[in-house]
Scaffold this active site. Structure first.
Site, PDB file in Angstrom:
ATOM      1  N   LYS A  65      49.214  33.265  28.381  1.00 16.10           N
ATOM      2  CA  LYS A  65      50.643  33.093  28.612  1.00 16.10           C
ATOM      3  C   LYS A  65      51.310  34.454  28.660  1.00 16.10           C
ATOM      4  O   LYS A  65      50.762  35.379  28.067  1.00 16.10           O
ATOM      5  CB  LYS A  65      51.308  32.231  27.547  1.00 16.10           C
ATOM      6  CG  LYS A  65      50.990  32.549  26.090  1.00 16.10           C
ATOM      7  CD  LYS A  65      51.261  33.874  25.483  1.00 16.10           C
ATOM      8  CE  LYS A  65      52.625  34.475  25.455  1.00 16.10           C
ATOM      9  NZ  LYS A  65      52.670  35.792  24.728  1.00 16.10           N
ATOM     10  N   TYR A  69      57.362  30.233  23.760  1.00 16.26           N
ATOM     11  CA  TYR A  69      56.939  29.281  22.719  1.00 16.26           C
ATOM     12  C   TYR A  69      58.086  28.356  22.330  1.00 16.26           C
ATOM     13  O   TYR A  69      57.878  27.172  22.044  1.00 16.26           O
ATOM     14  CB  TYR A  69      56.452  30.027  21.471  1.00 16.26           C
ATOM     15  CG  TYR A  69      55.146  30.745  21.673  1.00 16.26           C
ATOM     16  CD1 TYR A  69      53.939  30.076  21.525  1.00 16.26           C
ATOM     17  CD2 TYR A  69      55.107  32.093  22.009  1.00 16.26           C
ATOM     18  CE1 TYR A  69      52.729  30.726  21.704  1.00 16.26           C
ATOM     19  CE2 TYR A  69      53.907  32.762  22.193  1.00 16.26           C
ATOM     20  CZ  TYR A  69      52.723  32.079  22.039  1.00 16.26           C
ATOM     21  OH  TYR A  69      51.530  32.722  22.225  1.00 16.26           O
TER      22      TYR A  69
HETATM   23  P1  NAD Z   1      47.086  44.627  25.048  1.00 16.41           P
HETATM   24  O1  NAD Z   1      47.987  45.664  25.586  1.00 16.41           O
HETATM   25  O2  NAD Z   1      46.649  44.742  23.628  1.00 16.41           O
HETATM   26  O3  NAD Z   1      45.775  44.526  25.950  1.00 16.41           O
HETATM   27  C1  NAD Z   1      45.835  44.531  27.346  1.00 16.41           C
HETATM   28  C2  NAD Z   1      44.470  44.886  27.920  1.00 16.41           C
HETATM   29  O4  NAD Z   1      44.578  45.005  29.332  1.00 16.41           O
HETATM   30  C3  NAD Z   1      43.940  46.228  27.403  1.00 16.41           C
HETATM   31  O5  NAD Z   1      42.576  46.107  27.116  1.00 16.41           O
HETATM   32  C4  NAD Z   1      44.141  47.162  28.577  1.00 16.41           C
HETATM   33  O6  NAD Z   1      43.179  48.190  28.634  1.00 16.41           O
HETATM   34  C5  NAD Z   1      43.975  46.213  29.759  1.00 16.41           C
HETATM   35  N1  NAD Z   1      44.629  46.691  30.969  1.00 16.41           N
HETATM   36  C6  NAD Z   1      44.093  46.657  32.198  1.00 16.41           C
HETATM   37  N2  NAD Z   1      44.929  47.186  33.118  1.00 16.41           N
HETATM   38  C7  NAD Z   1      46.018  47.570  32.450  1.00 16.41           C
HETATM   39  C8  NAD Z   1      47.235  48.191  32.866  1.00 16.41           C
HETATM   40  N3  NAD Z   1      47.499  48.498  34.140  1.00 16.41           N
HETATM   41  N4  NAD Z   1      48.153  48.460  31.914  1.00 16.41           N
HETATM   42  C9  NAD Z   1      47.940  48.127  30.617  1.00 16.41           C
HETATM   43  N5  NAD Z   1      46.790  47.521  30.182  1.00 16.41           N
HETATM   44  C10 NAD Z   1      45.845  47.268  31.086  1.00 16.41           C
HETATM   45  O7  NAD Z   1      47.790  43.225  25.293  1.00 16.41           O
HETATM   46  P2  NAD Z   1      47.504  41.851  24.567  1.00 16.41           P
HETATM   47  O8  NAD Z   1      48.443  41.720  23.411  1.00 16.41           O
HETATM   48  O9  NAD Z   1      46.062  41.688  24.301  1.00 16.41           O
HETATM   49  O10 NAD Z   1      48.035  40.814  25.675  1.00 16.41           O
HETATM   50  C11 NAD Z   1      47.246  40.447  26.787  1.00 16.41           C
HETATM   51  C12 NAD Z   1      47.688  39.051  27.263  1.00 16.41           C
HETATM   52  O11 NAD Z   1      47.495  38.132  26.216  1.00 16.41           O
HETATM   53  C13 NAD Z   1      49.176  38.954  27.634  1.00 16.41           C
HETATM   54  O12 NAD Z   1      49.325  38.045  28.661  1.00 16.41           O
HETATM   55  C14 NAD Z   1      49.811  38.407  26.373  1.00 16.41           C
HETATM   56  O13 NAD Z   1      51.014  37.705  26.597  1.00 16.41           O
HETATM   57  C15 NAD Z   1      48.715  37.487  25.901  1.00 16.41           C
HETATM   58  N6  NAD Z   1      48.772  37.232  24.451  1.00 16.41           N
HETATM   59  C16 NAD Z   1      48.733  35.949  24.041  1.00 16.41           C
HETATM   60  C17 NAD Z   1      48.816  35.659  22.705  1.00 16.41           C
HETATM   61  C18 NAD Z   1      48.752  34.232  22.243  1.00 16.41           C
HETATM   62  O14 NAD Z   1      49.028  33.977  21.076  1.00 16.41           O
HETATM   63  N7  NAD Z   1      48.377  33.287  23.096  1.00 16.41           N
HETATM   64  C19 NAD Z   1      48.934  36.691  21.762  1.00 16.41           C
HETATM   65  C20 NAD Z   1      48.941  38.006  22.228  1.00 16.41           C
HETATM   66  C21 NAD Z   1      48.862  38.271  23.578  1.00 16.41           C
END
Ligand code: NAD
Length: 366
Positions: free
Chosen positions: A136, A222
């Site tokens: 999401k 949410y």
């Molecule tokens: P994050 O920034 O911690 O991780 C993002 C990942 O994408 C990193 O490994 C990064 O290297 C990679 N990436 C690839 N291309 C990129 C770019 N151009 N710029 C930045 N990063 C790049 O983010 P996250 O918190 O893991 O979130 C990722 C997804 O998961 C999002 O869609 C977020 O909304 C979702 N999420 C969902 C929940 C949930 O409870 N369902 C919780 C947290 C995050």
């Protein structure tokens, strides 16, 4: 006889082994599901959520396991391979990702990237013949969601959104109380979700081109969902306003948004999202009772009351339950309870909220 089938089914789900239930369900099993073997999931994007929640949850799943990874960072690939025993043949980067099509170890691709990359990787995964879970918010806007749904349909692959709370006991209980009108019709909802952002000022979450928006997309989704799944209805219009206390940090995206949703049943529904307040609640008033979750939307430690008394339901590993359910859907070739269409419904509301901020008026949700 009925009871016997029930028990076998539960065992089947619990152990992931070939059982009487697998044989009984044999005719329904997808050609792509190998009965008796856990399905392989490949995580795409090894950031905070993959590393902190999904990979650990995959150590507790019965129907699926962490089979592969897709990352742009070779050092991460090395660390993850060692930590989770992932063979080199199951490790991809963003360029050679499409070669995953020939990898029989991978049944499901889980897209855990910045929002702007969800559409591309969902479509590439489906075209490679893989079933997809996408995090999401589903995409930058509703139009992209529609493209993703169409691409998965065309490839005849299942698509699900990472809506873990549909597999969480407290949220399941408010869905039941609200939708079944246990205390009569719900006529008022107030909900909020947010946290105080003190992270990297250059993070993708603060860049509109990568995130699509701020706290509304990330956290508010949410609260929008909570209103929809407790009422069991779809909203028809919305009016929103916003405030910014740190405009230098939130130059491109929203910080705090307040909204009012109009539902066909006439319930009064208010919601809010923020990167400047620690909110996590879902508060419902029905004709003959009140029920509330607080915290409502986190990974664990959720709590609730029904008419002032403790709800007394357990917390679980939400992501393990969510991924196990999807793996089971793949085995049975049946739609997930949180398919792409569910992500689209939320994005239609999000789009209308942004339109309302721009117009200052009520906007229809279309
Ligand atoms: P994050 O920034 O911690 O991780 C993002 C990942 O994408 C990193 O490994 C990064 O290297 C990679 N990436 C690839 N291309 C990129 C770019 N151009 N710029 C930045 N990063 C790049 O983010 P996250 O918190 O893991 O979130 C990722 C997804 O998961 C999002 O869609 C977020 O909304 C979702 N999420 C969902 C929940 C949930 O409870 N369902 C919780 C947290 C995050």
């Amino acid at each position: 006889m009925k009871a016997a089938i029930k028990t076998s089914r539960r065992d089947f789900i619990k152990t992931g082994s070939v059982s009487a239930a697998a044989l009984l369900l044999g005719s329904k099993l997808s050609a792509f599901a190998a009965p008796g073997k856990k399905l392989g999931i490949a995580l795409v994007g090894l950031g905070g959520y993959s590393g902190g929640q999904l990979a650990p949850a995959l150590q507790h799943t019965a129907n699926c396991y962490l089979a592969g990874i897709v990352t742009g960072t070779p050092a991460k690939a090395k660390d993850w391979a060692a930590k989770y025993n992932i063979p080199a043949k199951n490790i991809y980067n963003y360029q050679n990702f499409d070669e995953i099509a020939t990898n029989k170890d991978i049944d499901i691709v889980y897209v855990v990237l910045p929002v702007s990359m969800h559409k591309e990787f969902t479509i590439r995964a489906a075209r490679a013949g893989k079933h997809v879970i996408c995090e999401k918010p589903m995409a930058l806007n509703a139009s992209d969601c529609r493209e993703m749904i169409a691409a998965c349909k065309k490839a005849n692959r299942l698509l699900s959104i990472g809506y873990r709370l549909h597999f969480e006991p407290h949220n399941q209980e408010v869905m039941r109380l609200g939708q079944k009108q246990v205390f009569g019709k719900v006529n008022q909802i107030d909900t909020g979700n947010g946290f105080t952002y003190n992270g990297d000022p250059n993070a993708w979450r603060l860049k509109k081109a990568l995130s699509g928006g701020g706290a509304l997309m990330d956290m508010g989704i949410y609260s929008i969902q909570g209103s929809r799944y407790t009422l069991g209805q779809e909203p028809i219009a919305v009016k929103a306003r916003q405030e910014k206390t740190r405009p230098e940090l939130f130059r491109e995206v929203d910080e705090t948004i307040y909204w009012e949703l109009k539902f066909p049943g006439g319930a009064k529904v208010t919601g809010k999202s923020s990167y400047n307040n620690n909110w996590s609640y879902l508060d419902l008033t029905a004709q003959k009772g009140k029920f509330k979750l607080e915290p409502a939307f986190g990974y664990g430690g959720l709590d609730g009351t029904v008419n002032g008394k403790p709800m007394n339901v357990p917390n679980n590993i939400q992501q393990a339950a969510q991924m196990d359910d999807f793996a089971n859907c793949v085995r049975l070739n049946k739609q997930s309870r949180v398919p792409g269409e569910e992500g689209l419904k939320d994005m239609k509301v999000v789009d209308a909220i942004y339109r309302s901020l721009a117009s200052g008026k009520w906007e229809n949700i279309v």
